[in-house]
Design a protein around this motif. Structure first.
Motif, PDB file in Angstrom:
ATOM      1  N   ASP A  99       0.808  -1.218   0.000  1.00  0.00           N
ATOM      2  CA  ASP A  99       0.000   0.000   0.000  1.00  0.00           C
ATOM      3  C   ASP A  99       0.843   1.270   0.000  1.00  0.00           C
ATOM      4  N   PHE A 100       2.033   1.220   0.609  1.00  0.00           N
ATOM      5  CA  PHE A 100       2.808   2.449   0.798  1.00  0.00           C
ATOM      6  C   PHE A 100       4.287   2.297   0.425  1.00  0.00           C
ATOM      7  N   SER A 101       4.610   1.252  -0.342  1.00  0.00           N
ATOM      8  CA  SER A 101       6.016   1.012  -0.654  1.00  0.00           C
ATOM      9  C   SER A 101       6.298   0.953  -2.143  1.00  0.00           C
ATOM     10  N   LEU A 102       7.588   1.067  -2.448  1.00  0.00           N
ATOM     11  CA  LEU A 102       8.123   0.793  -3.774  1.00  0.00           C
ATOM     12  C   LEU A 102       8.969  -0.459  -3.653  1.00  0.00           C
ATOM     13  N   GLY A 103       8.946  -1.300  -4.680  1.00  0.00           N
ATOM     14  CA  GLY A 103       9.725  -2.525  -4.671  1.00  0.00           C
ATOM     15  C   GLY A 103      10.785  -2.520  -5.755  1.00  0.00           C
ATOM     16  N   ILE A 104      12.020  -2.807  -5.355  1.00  0.00           N
ATOM     17  CA  ILE A 104      13.139  -2.932  -6.298  1.00  0.00           C
ATOM     18  C   ILE A 104      13.657  -4.359  -6.233  1.00  0.00           C
ATOM     19  N   GLU A 105      13.624  -5.048  -7.355  1.00  0.00           N
ATOM     20  CA  GLU A 105      14.172  -6.393  -7.471  1.00  0.00           C
ATOM     21  C   GLU A 105      15.593  -6.303  -8.022  1.00  0.00           C
ATOM     22  N   LEU A 106      16.521  -6.970  -7.381  1.00  0.00           N
ATOM     23  CA  LEU A 106      17.877  -7.122  -7.899  1.00  0.00           C
ATOM     24  C   LEU A 106      17.983  -8.525  -8.483  1.00  0.00           C
ATOM     25  N   GLU A 107      18.455  -8.626  -9.724  1.00  0.00           N
ATOM     26  CA  GLU A 107      18.630  -9.948 -10.301  1.00  0.00           C
ATOM     27  C   GLU A 107      19.759 -10.638  -9.543  1.00  0.00           C
ATOM     28  N   GLY A 108      19.411 -11.716  -8.851  1.00  0.00           N
ATOM     29  CA  GLY A 108      20.405 -12.408  -8.055  1.00  0.00           C
ATOM     30  C   GLY A 108      19.780 -13.434  -7.146  1.00  0.00           C
ATOM     31  N   THR A 109      20.594 -13.888  -6.185  1.00  0.00           N
ATOM     32  CA  THR A 109      20.168 -14.869  -5.188  1.00  0.00           C
ATOM     33  C   THR A 109      20.640 -14.391  -3.820  1.00  0.00           C
ATOM     34  N   ASP A 110      20.155 -15.053  -2.788  1.00  0.00           N
ATOM     35  CA  ASP A 110      20.572 -14.701  -1.428  1.00  0.00           C
ATOM     36  C   ASP A 110      22.071 -14.879  -1.224  1.00  0.00           C
ATOM     37  N   GLU A 111      22.663 -15.875  -1.898  1.00  0.00           N
ATOM     38  CA  GLU A 111      24.033 -16.282  -1.604  1.00  0.00           C
ATOM     39  C   GLU A 111      25.098 -15.652  -2.490  1.00  0.00           C
ATOM     40  N   LEU A 112      24.753 -15.233  -3.710  1.00  0.00           N
ATOM     41  CA  LEU A 112      25.760 -14.704  -4.632  1.00  0.00           C
ATOM     42  C   LEU A 112      25.882 -13.190  -4.491  1.00  0.00           C
ATOM     43  N   PRO A 113      27.101 -12.670  -4.466  1.00  0.00           N
ATOM     44  CA  PRO A 113      27.273 -11.216  -4.394  1.00  0.00           C
ATOM     45  C   PRO A 113      26.626 -10.527  -5.600  1.00  0.00           C
ATOM     46  N   PHE A 114      26.103  -9.361  -5.356  1.00  0.00           N
ATOM     47  CA  PHE A 114      25.547  -8.561  -6.442  1.00  0.00           C
ATOM     48  C   PHE A 114      26.703  -7.849  -7.139  1.00  0.00           C
ATOM     49  N   THR A 115      26.487  -7.386  -8.359  1.00  0.00           N
ATOM     50  CA  THR A 115      27.583  -6.818  -9.160  1.00  0.00           C
ATOM     51  C   THR A 115      27.805  -5.339  -8.841  1.00  0.00           C
ATOM     52  N   GLU A 116      28.986  -4.879  -9.218  1.00  0.00           N
ATOM     53  CA  GLU A 116      29.325  -3.458  -9.055  1.00  0.00           C
ATOM     54  C   GLU A 116      28.320  -2.582  -9.795  1.00  0.00           C
ATOM     55  N   THR A 117      27.969  -2.995 -11.008  1.00  0.00           N
ATOM     56  CA  THR A 117      27.033  -2.180 -11.800  1.00  0.00           C
ATOM     57  C   THR A 117      25.635  -2.201 -11.193  1.00  0.00           C
ATOM     58  N   GLN A 118      25.256  -3.292 -10.548  1.00  0.00           N
ATOM     59  CA  GLN A 118      23.964  -3.306  -9.861  1.00  0.00           C
ATOM     60  C   GLN A 118      23.950  -2.306  -8.712  1.00  0.00           C
ATOM     61  N   TYR A 119      25.011  -2.294  -7.936  1.00  0.00           N
ATOM     62  CA  TYR A 119      25.064  -1.324  -6.830  1.00  0.00           C
ATOM     63  C   TYR A 119      25.047   0.107  -7.354  1.00  0.00           C
ATOM     64  N   ALA A 120      25.777   0.373  -8.421  1.00  0.00           N
ATOM     65  CA  ALA A 120      25.787   1.730  -8.988  1.00  0.00           C
ATOM     66  C   ALA A 120      24.386   2.134  -9.437  1.00  0.00           C
ATOM     67  N   SER A 121      23.692   1.238 -10.115  1.00  0.00           N
ATOM     68  CA  SER A 121      22.321   1.541 -10.568  1.00  0.00           C
ATOM     69  C   SER A 121      21.372   1.672  -9.391  1.00  0.00           C
ATOM     70  N   LEU A 122      21.522   0.792  -8.402  1.00  0.00           N
ATOM     71  CA  LEU A 122      20.665   0.854  -7.225  1.00  0.00           C
ATOM     72  C   LEU A 122      20.842   2.175  -6.488  1.00  0.00           C
ATOM     73  N   ILE A 123      22.075   2.581  -6.288  1.00  0.00           N
ATOM     74  CA  ILE A 123      22.346   3.833  -5.562  1.00  0.00           C
ATOM     75  C   ILE A 123      21.763   5.018  -6.325  1.00  0.00           C
ATOM     76  N   ALA A 124      21.927   5.039  -7.636  1.00  0.00           N
ATOM     77  CA  ALA A 124      21.358   6.131  -8.442  1.00  0.00           C
ATOM     78  C   ALA A 124      19.837   6.123  -8.391  1.00  0.00           C
ATOM     79  N   LEU A 125      19.240   4.936  -8.481  1.00  0.00           N
ATOM     80  CA  LEU A 125      17.777   4.832  -8.443  1.00  0.00           C
ATOM     81  C   LEU A 125      17.237   5.247  -7.081  1.00  0.00           C
ATOM     82  N   VAL A 126      17.847   4.763  -6.019  1.00  0.00           N
ATOM     83  CA  VAL A 126      17.387   5.121  -4.671  1.00  0.00           C
ATOM     84  C   VAL A 126      17.500   6.626  -4.459  1.00  0.00           C
ATOM     85  N   ALA A 127      18.561   7.245  -4.915  1.00  0.00           N
ATOM     86  CA  ALA A 127      18.720   8.698  -4.778  1.00  0.00           C
ATOM     87  C   ALA A 127      17.586   9.422  -5.509  1.00  0.00           C
TER      88      ALA A 127
END
Length: 182
Positions: free
Chosen positions: A111-139
Protein backbone atom coordinates in the motif's frame (compact mmCIF):
# COMPACT_ATOMS: atom_id res chain seq x y z
CA UNK A 1 17.46 8.41 -15.09
CA UNK A 2 14.91 11.00 -14.06
CA UNK A 3 11.72 10.40 -12.07
CA UNK A 4 8.63 12.17 -13.39
CA UNK A 5 6.49 12.59 -10.28
CA UNK A 6 3.31 13.30 -12.24
CA UNK A 7 3.40 9.97 -14.08
CA UNK A 8 5.46 7.99 -11.56
CA UNK A 9 7.68 6.69 -14.38
CA UNK A 10 11.44 7.15 -14.59
CA UNK A 11 12.75 8.44 -17.88
CA UNK A 12 16.04 7.14 -19.28
CA UNK A 13 15.38 3.49 -18.35
CA UNK A 14 13.45 0.65 -19.96
CA UNK A 15 9.71 0.31 -19.39
CA UNK A 16 8.00 -3.07 -19.44
CA UNK A 17 4.49 -2.38 -18.09
CA UNK A 18 2.99 -5.13 -15.94
CA UNK A 19 -0.75 -5.71 -15.61
CA UNK A 20 -0.16 -6.67 -11.97
CA UNK A 21 -0.84 -3.46 -10.09
CA UNK A 22 -3.69 -1.38 -8.73
CA UNK A 23 -4.31 1.98 -7.15
CA UNK A 24 -2.68 2.86 -3.85
CA UNK A 25 -5.41 3.28 -1.24
CA UNK A 26 -3.90 6.47 0.23
CA UNK A 27 -1.47 7.51 -2.51
CA UNK A 28 1.37 7.33 0.05
CA UNK A 29 4.94 6.30 -0.81
CA UNK A 30 7.03 6.05 2.36
CA UNK A 31 8.90 2.71 2.24
CA UNK A 32 11.41 1.12 -0.12
CA UNK A 33 11.72 -2.67 -0.20
CA UNK A 34 14.72 -4.43 -1.76
CA UNK A 35 14.29 -7.95 -3.11
CA UNK A 36 16.21 -10.42 -5.24
CA UNK A 37 14.94 -12.66 -8.01
CA UNK A 38 16.27 -14.94 -10.73
CA UNK A 39 14.33 -17.19 -13.06
CA UNK A 40 15.03 -20.03 -13.20
CA UNK A 41 16.60 -19.75 -9.75
CA UNK A 42 20.31 -18.95 -10.02
CA UNK A 43 20.17 -18.20 -13.75
CA UNK A 44 20.62 -14.65 -14.99
CA UNK A 45 19.85 -12.72 -18.15
CA UNK A 46 17.07 -15.07 -19.21
CA UNK A 47 14.30 -12.47 -19.63
CA UNK A 48 12.05 -14.70 -17.53
CA UNK A 49 11.61 -12.15 -14.73
CA UNK A 50 10.11 -9.78 -17.28
CA UNK A 51 7.86 -12.55 -18.58
CA UNK A 52 6.84 -13.45 -15.02
CA UNK A 53 5.83 -9.87 -14.21
CA UNK A 54 3.77 -9.77 -17.41
CA UNK A 55 1.98 -13.08 -16.75
CA UNK A 56 3.71 -14.55 -19.80
CA UNK A 57 5.88 -17.24 -18.19
CA UNK A 58 5.58 -20.60 -19.96
CA UNK A 59 4.92 -23.18 -17.22
CA UNK A 60 6.26 -25.97 -19.45
CA UNK A 61 9.62 -24.31 -20.11
CA UNK A 62 11.22 -25.18 -16.76
CA UNK A 63 10.06 -27.34 -13.83
CA UNK A 64 10.29 -24.39 -11.42
CA UNK A 65 7.94 -22.31 -13.59
CA UNK A 66 5.06 -24.76 -13.12
CA UNK A 67 4.79 -23.74 -9.46
CA UNK A 68 4.82 -19.99 -10.05
CA UNK A 69 3.26 -19.44 -13.48
CA UNK A 70 -0.20 -18.79 -12.03
CA UNK A 71 0.99 -16.10 -9.63
CA UNK A 72 0.28 -12.45 -10.42
CA UNK A 73 3.17 -10.44 -9.03
CA UNK A 74 5.23 -7.42 -9.98
CA UNK A 75 7.72 -4.92 -8.66
CA UNK A 76 8.27 -1.33 -9.57
CA UNK A 77 11.85 -1.92 -10.74
CA UNK A 78 14.30 -4.66 -11.72
CA UNK A 79 18.06 -4.11 -11.78
CA UNK A 80 19.78 -6.77 -13.87
CA UNK A 81 23.31 -8.08 -13.32
CA UNK A 82 24.65 -5.67 -15.97
CA UNK A 83 23.07 -2.71 -14.16
CA UNK A 84 20.19 -2.23 -16.63
CA UNK A 85 17.09 -0.86 -14.89
CA UNK A 86 13.57 -1.74 -16.01
CA UNK A 87 10.39 -0.25 -14.59
CA UNK A 88 7.20 -2.35 -14.55
CA UNK A 89 4.75 -0.26 -12.52
CA UNK A 90 4.37 3.49 -12.01
CA UNK A 91 5.54 4.64 -8.59
CA UNK A 92 2.11 6.19 -8.24
CA UNK A 93 0.52 2.73 -8.30
CA UNK A 94 0.68 -0.27 -6.00
CA UNK A 95 2.89 -3.07 -7.35
CA UNK A 96 2.36 -6.56 -5.96
CA UNK A 97 5.81 -7.33 -4.52
CA UNK A 98 5.59 -7.55 -0.74
CA UNK A 99 2.75 -10.01 -0.14
CA UNK A 100 1.81 -10.63 3.47
CA UNK A 101 3.96 -8.01 5.16
CA UNK A 102 4.34 -5.61 8.08
CA UNK A 103 6.56 -2.57 8.73
CA UNK A 104 6.53 -0.40 11.87
CA UNK A 105 3.20 -1.87 12.93
CA UNK A 106 1.52 -1.37 9.55
CA UNK A 107 0.24 -4.30 7.52
CA UNK A 108 0.12 -4.58 3.70
CA UNK A 109 3.36 -2.86 2.77
CA UNK A 110 2.39 -2.81 -0.92
CA UNK A 111 0.00 0.00 0.00
CA UNK A 112 2.81 2.45 0.80
CA UNK A 113 6.02 1.01 -0.65
CA UNK A 114 8.12 0.79 -3.77
CA UNK A 115 9.72 -2.53 -4.67
CA UNK A 116 13.14 -2.93 -6.30
CA UNK A 117 14.17 -6.39 -7.47
CA UNK A 118 17.88 -7.12 -7.90
CA UNK A 119 18.63 -9.95 -10.30
CA UNK A 120 20.41 -12.41 -8.06
CA UNK A 121 20.17 -14.87 -5.19
CA UNK A 122 20.57 -14.70 -1.43
CA UNK A 123 24.03 -16.28 -1.60
CA UNK A 124 25.76 -14.70 -4.63
CA UNK A 125 27.27 -11.22 -4.39
CA UNK A 126 25.55 -8.56 -6.44
CA UNK A 127 27.58 -6.82 -9.16
CA UNK A 128 29.32 -3.46 -9.06
CA UNK A 129 27.03 -2.18 -11.80
CA UNK A 130 23.96 -3.31 -9.86
CA UNK A 131 25.06 -1.32 -6.83
CA UNK A 132 25.79 1.73 -8.99
CA UNK A 133 22.32 1.54 -10.57
CA UNK A 134 20.67 0.85 -7.22
CA UNK A 135 22.35 3.83 -5.56
CA UNK A 136 21.36 6.13 -8.44
CA UNK A 137 17.78 4.83 -8.44
CA UNK A 138 17.39 5.12 -4.67
CA UNK A 139 18.72 8.70 -4.78
CA UNK A 140 16.20 9.57 -7.49
CA UNK A 141 13.32 7.96 -5.57
CA UNK A 142 14.27 9.65 -2.30
CA UNK A 143 14.27 13.06 -4.00
CA UNK A 144 10.77 12.40 -5.26
CA UNK A 145 9.48 10.73 -2.09
CA UNK A 146 11.21 12.35 0.91
CA UNK A 147 9.27 10.12 3.34
CA UNK A 148 11.64 7.32 2.25
CA UNK A 149 14.29 7.99 4.86
CA UNK A 150 17.27 5.65 5.29
CA UNK A 151 15.40 3.96 8.17
CA UNK A 152 12.54 3.21 5.77
CA UNK A 153 14.69 1.27 3.28
CA UNK A 154 14.54 -2.42 4.07
CA UNK A 155 14.71 -5.92 2.69
CA UNK A 156 11.83 -8.22 1.93
CA UNK A 157 13.07 -10.33 4.83
CA UNK A 158 12.51 -7.38 7.19
CA UNK A 159 8.83 -7.00 6.33
CA UNK A 160 8.05 -10.72 5.92
CA UNK A 161 10.35 -12.45 8.44
CA UNK A 162 10.18 -16.21 8.41
CA UNK A 163 8.51 -16.13 5.00
CA UNK A 164 11.12 -14.31 2.90
CA UNK A 165 14.92 -14.15 3.05
CA UNK A 166 15.78 -11.67 0.30
CA UNK A 167 17.79 -9.71 -0.54
CA UNK A 168 19.84 -12.15 1.52
CA UNK A 169 23.18 -12.19 3.32
CA UNK A 170 25.10 -11.42 0.12
CA UNK A 171 23.53 -7.95 -0.07
CA UNK A 172 25.89 -5.23 1.20
CA UNK A 173 23.67 -3.03 3.36
CA UNK A 174 26.69 -1.07 4.61
CA UNK A 175 27.56 -0.06 1.07
CA UNK A 176 24.05 1.21 0.39
CA UNK A 177 23.79 3.04 3.72
CA UNK A 178 27.19 4.72 3.20
CA UNK A 179 26.13 5.86 -0.28
CA UNK A 180 22.90 7.32 1.12
CA UNK A 181 24.87 9.47 3.58
CA UNK A 182 26.84 11.20 0.81
Amino acid sequence: MQLDLASGWCQGISHCPSPNFNQRPLGEVSLLVIHNISLPPGQFGTGKVQAFFQNALDANEHPYFAGISGLTVSAHFLIERNGAVTQFVSCNDRAWHAGLSRFAGRENCNDFSLGIELEGTDELPFTETQYASLIALVAQLRRGYPAITPERICGHSDIAPGRKTDPGPAFDWGRLRTALEQ
